[in-house]
Design a protein around this motif. Structure first.
Motif, PDB file in Angstrom:
ATOM      1  N   UNK A 211       0.862  -1.181   0.000  1.00 40.96           N
ATOM      2  CA  UNK A 211       0.000   0.000   0.000  1.00 40.96           C
ATOM      3  C   UNK A 211       0.894   1.225   0.000  1.00 40.96           C
ATOM      4  N   UNK A 212       0.728   2.062  -1.022  1.00 44.19           N
ATOM      5  CA  UNK A 212       1.608   3.207  -1.220  1.00 44.19           C
ATOM      6  C   UNK A 212       1.031   4.480  -0.633  1.00 44.19           C
ATOM      7  N   UNK A 213      -0.218   4.466  -0.156  1.00 39.02           N
ATOM      8  CA  UNK A 213      -0.835   5.656   0.401  1.00 39.02           C
ATOM      9  C   UNK A 213      -1.363   6.584  -0.685  1.00 39.02           C
ATOM     10  N   UNK A 214      -1.857   7.758  -0.212  1.00 39.52           N
ATOM     11  CA  UNK A 214      -2.405   8.772  -1.142  1.00 39.52           C
ATOM     12  C   UNK A 214      -1.529  10.005  -1.049  1.00 39.52           C
ATOM     13  N   UNK A 215      -0.738  10.245  -2.112  1.00 42.41           N
ATOM     14  CA  UNK A 215       0.148  11.393  -2.136  1.00 42.41           C
ATOM     15  C   UNK A 215      -0.627  12.695  -2.125  1.00 42.41           C
ATOM     16  N   UNK A 216       0.028  13.788  -1.672  1.00 36.69           N
ATOM     17  CA  UNK A 216      -0.646  15.067  -1.579  1.00 36.69           C
ATOM     18  C   UNK A 216       0.370  16.177  -1.766  1.00 36.69           C
ATOM     19  N   UNK A 217      -0.076  17.409  -1.578  1.00 34.29           N
ATOM     20  CA  UNK A 217       0.784  18.583  -1.689  1.00 34.29           C
ATOM     21  C   UNK A 217       0.994  19.180  -0.295  1.00 34.29           C
ATOM     22  N   UNK A 218       2.204  19.670  -0.043  1.00 35.32           N
ATOM     23  CA  UNK A 218       2.527  20.298   1.235  1.00 35.32           C
ATOM     24  C   UNK A 218       3.207  21.625   1.007  1.00 35.32           C
ATOM     25  N   UNK A 219       2.830  22.622   1.824  1.00 37.67           N
ATOM     26  CA  UNK A 219       3.471  23.936   1.780  1.00 37.67           C
ATOM     27  C   UNK A 219       4.105  24.184   3.142  1.00 37.67           C
ATOM     28  N   UNK A 220       5.408  24.501   3.162  1.00 38.70           N
ATOM     29  CA  UNK A 220       6.138  24.635   4.414  1.00 38.70           C
ATOM     30  C   UNK A 220       6.975  25.895   4.396  1.00 38.70           C
TER      31      UNK A 220
ATOM     32  N   UNK B 224       4.190  16.588  -3.689  1.00 38.43           N
ATOM     33  CA  UNK B 224       4.702  17.908  -4.071  1.00 38.43           C
ATOM     34  C   UNK B 224       4.889  18.750  -2.819  1.00 38.43           C
ATOM     35  N   UNK B 225       6.068  19.395  -2.693  1.00 36.85           N
ATOM     36  CA  UNK B 225       6.391  20.225  -1.546  1.00 36.85           C
ATOM     37  C   UNK B 225       6.776  21.619  -2.023  1.00 36.85           C
ATOM     38  N   UNK B 226       6.043  22.645  -1.505  1.00 38.28           N
ATOM     39  CA  UNK B 226       6.352  24.046  -1.831  1.00 38.28           C
ATOM     40  C   UNK B 226       6.968  24.693  -0.601  1.00 38.28           C
ATOM     41  N   UNK B 227       8.178  25.311  -0.770  1.00 43.73           N
ATOM     42  CA  UNK B 227       8.925  25.907   0.337  1.00 43.73           C
ATOM     43  C   UNK B 227       8.798  27.418   0.239  1.00 43.73           C
TER      44      UNK B 227
END
Length: 876
Positions: free
Chosen positions: A117-126, A197-200
């Motif tokens: 099970x690979x999970x459900x990817x998402x977007x993160x803003x940090x 996806x990660x937005x810095x």
């Protein structure tokens, strides 16, 4: 022979089957192994998997579980949260059955195959101020998290780790990652992947502040327009300042002289705040604070110090000293200060301590080690500095001091004390010759020992030319003899405070002419019995050695004044009261009249020296009657009458030791005395005691022999004794059961006979009879032998037995054979009945004898009578 082989073979097969079946039963305690494949592990139903329900067979509950992964497993219930397992693959869970009967060591295995099970990817803003970021936190939190046994890569295929560094980014940046977990073939041959996806975003900078410290009293002329921006480096422009003295949101200049004049010394904080860019809701606004410290110059002009307190030489070892600094004309702010001081005098030193000014006063302890000698000491304060001061100001200070005195102690060392003799109750004048005592007025404390005793008395001692006198009041000389005077302390009351005191140990003697001291005299007479010797006991005679005592008797007895001369030992004396004065029983009083010291001839009247005592009457001898007992009752002294705690029994009229209550009685004379509650004992009264017995029964010759065919009873046994009408029978000699006359006798039965004549005593002895029932005459030539029986368990004719043969032929034996001549049974009187089973080891194998004809041989073993043969039929 072939039949036996077939039977043995059947038995071996049955044993192998039973062993296999038993092992199978034990294995079933844990159930049987099973397997389950879970490809949709993200399904919420797999938060609760009952492994026990997955077992095959019929497992016994109550066992324990252990798995190749313990994640999510309740070892006692077997409930598994499979979603807590952090990787796809095969997992085995072993169930061990409880250690109940037949289940020891039984185990079964449940195998789970869990799909990837690979999970459900998402977007993160940090924000870049977080320094690092864990990519697993970027997955959709509303569903199950991914398995953690996968790998990370960038969108360009470069390997990556779950923890990425974001603090090094200076501009807004978006990164793309791919997460892949390995395949589980039972569910899918392919691995699974998802995107993250990660937005810095970039945090604002408030800069690095530089603090400022100034003396507000002297240094603020150049700081009337301080630009706060000059106190920051590396900050983002466009921020706003807040703090005391700023007039608007854009103001960044401050007048420190005005701040100090208005608010006084202190720390003033000015905060620069920079906001994040409008589209940045992740990073927080930033602040930097500049602290400006404005200090005040302190003026200690007019400050004073006092030290508590002047002491005496005797207090050196235990004294504690506290200094108190009081501010001068200038107010000293509350707070913590370092105080430096010196001590000079017989000893010297210096020290710096820390204390607190509170409302213009600072108190601190000074070590007693500075003041270990008699003399005058000076304590000088050499400096005072606030511990919070950053030393931007130069304080106004000049040293100031105070004195401390340690006074010497007055001394009576080597002094001599003498006293003029006095009479009792007169004032005594005491002379003191003290070479080390200066002229003056002193207060002394003294103790009196010896014939007069008093503690911590005080007097005024006036000294001139090393000689002094003081008085001891007459009320302290109330007792005659030698009184020791011990001066234990002296205080110089002419000195200023403190008036120092010293211990002393000056001893002298005072002679007081004696009067007898009767204040502690007491007389006691113990209660006693009429005609006994009564003794008067006098105590409290002190150190008297030879006295004359006068007394009177009143109450139930009376007398004139009686006089006795007594030798005193350790303050006590005693004398016998003449019997002629105590002829009546009842309450009597003895009263002391006077006491004379025979050595000095001094006499004193006795007041309230008396005692009441009882002259107790003698009880009359007890009333008694002759007593008789049966021997078998085993009567003891406790059975004698009269009885009770007031009576004591003896074996002679002059005996002084009473008989124990457990002593067995014998025929003869016994004596009893009664003792009253007061302890007075009567004369002895004699009781004649008789111990009676009946003779044991006598058994007639051969009286124990009977013929069982006649069904003899206890009555027949009684008729074979010399007392058939009074004999009674028991089944045991002690604590046995009484047997009725109709009780049947049994072969070799033991019976115990006692003689009980009715009104007479039960015999203490008995006869023991062992009965035989084989004394039968006229044995018939023939008697009935059954020709068949039916051992079918219906309670009728279930065994083959020859009735009453044991009485006629007690040594008989019986053999039974089948038609092949094989022995089936061998019996005698101890084994008289055949139940249709084969008991012989020869012939056919043991077991149930079949229906049919069998043969018997009866051996009489008596009178040379030949054996008897016959047949019988067994029918079930």
């Amino acid at each position: 022979m072939a039949k036996n082989y077939i039977k043995d073979l059947h038995f071996v097969v049955f044993f192998i089957f039973l062993s296999f079946f038993s092992e199978n039963l034990t294995a079933q305690c844990a159930g049987t192994d099973s397997q389950k494949v879970i490809c949709d592990i993200e399904n919420p139903v797999y938060q609760y998997v009952n492994l026990f329900d997955l077992l095959g067979g019929s497992p016994v509950p109550g066992g324990t579980w252990i798995g190749s992964s313990q994640q999510g497993l309740n070892a006692s219930t077997g409930i598994l949260n499979a979603q807590l397992i952090r990787g796809g693959g095969t997992y085995r869970y072993t169930y061990t059955a409880p250690a109940t009967s037949g289940c020891t060591g039984s185990k079964a295995v449940v195998t789970l195959i869990i799909g990837a099970y690979v999970g459900v990817g998402s977007e993160a803003t940090i924000c870049n101020e977080d320094d690092t970021f864990n990519l697993f936190t970027a997955f959709d939190s509303k569903v199950m998290g991914p398995h953690t046994n996968g790998t990370w890569t960038t969108d360009t295929g470069q390997p990556a780790t779950a923890s990425i560094k974001v603090g090094e980014f200076k501009t807004k940046t978006t990164l793309h990652f791919i997460y892949t977990v390995p395949a589980v073939l039972a569910c899918s041959p392919n691995e699974k992947s998802t995107n993250v996806e990660v937005t810095i975003l970039i945090a604002p900078k408030a800069g690095k502040p530089e603090d400022l410290t100034l003396c507000g009293t002297t240094d603020l002329a150049g700081y009337t327009n301080l630009d706060l921006n000059d106190q920051l480096t590396d900050e983002d422009k466009g921020g706003t300042w807040t703090g005391l003295g700023l007039t608007s949101a854009t103001d960044h200049n401050i007048n420190l002289q005005e701040v100090f004049d208005t608010n006084g010394p202190g720390e003033y904080s000015y905060t620069y705040r920079v906001l994040a860019v409008p589209d940045n809701f992740i990073c927080e606004d930033k602040e930097a604070t500049v602290v400006i410290t404005l200090e005040k110059r302190l003026d200690f002009t007019g400050a004073t110090i006092t030290v508590d307190k002047d002491i005496c030489e005797s207090e050196i070892a235990t004294a504690r000293y506290t200094a108190r600094i009081t501010q001068g004309s200038d107010n000293i702010p509350n707070g913590e200060y370092n105080v430096s001081f010196t001590v000079s005098g017989p000893s010297s030193g210096s020290q710096t301590i820390t204390g607190n000014f509170v409302n213009g006063v600072l108190s601190f302890p000074i070590s007693s080690s500075y003041f270990r000698q008699v003399g005058k000491f000076t304590i000088t304060v050499t400096g005072i500095v606030s511990t919070s001061s950053k030393k931007s100001c130069t304080d106004i200070f000049s040293p100031f001091a105070t004195d401390l005195n340690v006074y010497p102690l007055p001394s009576l060392n080597g002094a001599v004390l003498t006293a003029d003799p006095v009479c009792q109750n007169d004032t005594a004048l005491i002379h003191v010759n003290a070479s080390q005592l200066s002229d003056g007025i002193y207060s002394i404390t003294y103790n009196l020992y010896g014939d007069n005793l008093s503690m911590a008395e005080t007097a005024i001692l006036t000294v001139a030319g090393n000689k002094g006198t003081f008085e001891i009041p007459g009320n302290l000389n109330a007792r005659n003899g030698l009184t020791v005077i011990n001066i234990i302390s002296i205080t110089n009351i002419t000195n200023p405070s403190p008036q120092c005191s010293n211990s002393a140990n000056v001893i002298g003697n005072l002679t007081v002419n004696p009067l007898p001291n009767v204040t502690a005299v007491k007389i006691t007479v113990n209660d006693d019995c009429l005609n006994e010797q009564f003794t008067g006991r006098i105590s409290g005679l002190g150190n008297l050695t030879n006295v004359t005592f006068t007394y009177t008797i009143s109450g139930s007895n009376s007398s004139t004044i009686q006089t006795v001369s007594l030798v005193v030992t350790n303050g006590n004396a005693s004398f016998p009261i003449p019997l002629a004065l105590l002829q009546n029983s009842g309450s009597t009083t003895i009263s002391g009249v006077s006491l004379t010291n025979n050595v000095t001839g001094c006499q004193n009247t006795l007041q309230n020296v008396s005692d009441n005592f009882l002259v107790n009457p003698i009880p009359v001898p007890p009333t008694v009657n002759p007593l008789s007992f049966c021997k078998e009752e085993e009567a003891t002294v406790a059975n004698l009458v009269p009885n009770g705690n007031q009576y004591k029994w003896y074996n002679s009229p002059t005996a002084t030791t009473a008989l124990a209550s457990t002593v067995l009685l014998q025929s003869g004379d016994y004596f009893v005395r009664e003792t009253s509650a007061a302890g007075c004992t009567s004369e002895a009264a004699m009781v004649v005691v008789a111990i009676n017995d009946s003779p044991a029964p006598v058994l007639n010759s051969d009286g124990q022999n009977f013929c069982g065919l006649k069904n003899p009873t206890i009555a027949d046994l009684s008729n074979n004794t010399n007392v058939p009408s009074t004999v009674v029978w028991y089944d045991a000699p002690n604590n046995g059961n009484l047997l009725s006359a109709t009780t049947p006798l049994i072969e070799q039965g033991r019976y115990y006979g006692f003689n009980f004549p009715g009104t007479d005593c039960f015999s203490s002895e008995y006869i023991e009879v062992t009965v035989t029932l084989t004394d039968c005459d006229n044995v018939p030539n023939d008697f009935f032998v059954p020709d068949g029986f039916s051992p079918n368990g219906d309670g009728v004719n279930d065994s083959f037995v020859i009735k009453d043969i044991e009485f006629l032929y007690p040594n008989y034996t019986l053999e039974i054979f089948n038609r092949y001549g094989n022995g089936m049974y061998k019996g005698d009187k101890n084994k008289p009945a055949w139940d249709g089973m084969n008991y012989e080891k020869s012939g056919i194998a043991g077991g149930v004898a079949p229906n049919g004809v069998y043969f018997y041989v009866l051996h009489f073993n008596k009178d040379n009578k030949p054996p008897k043969q016959g047949r019988l039929y067994l029918n079930r």
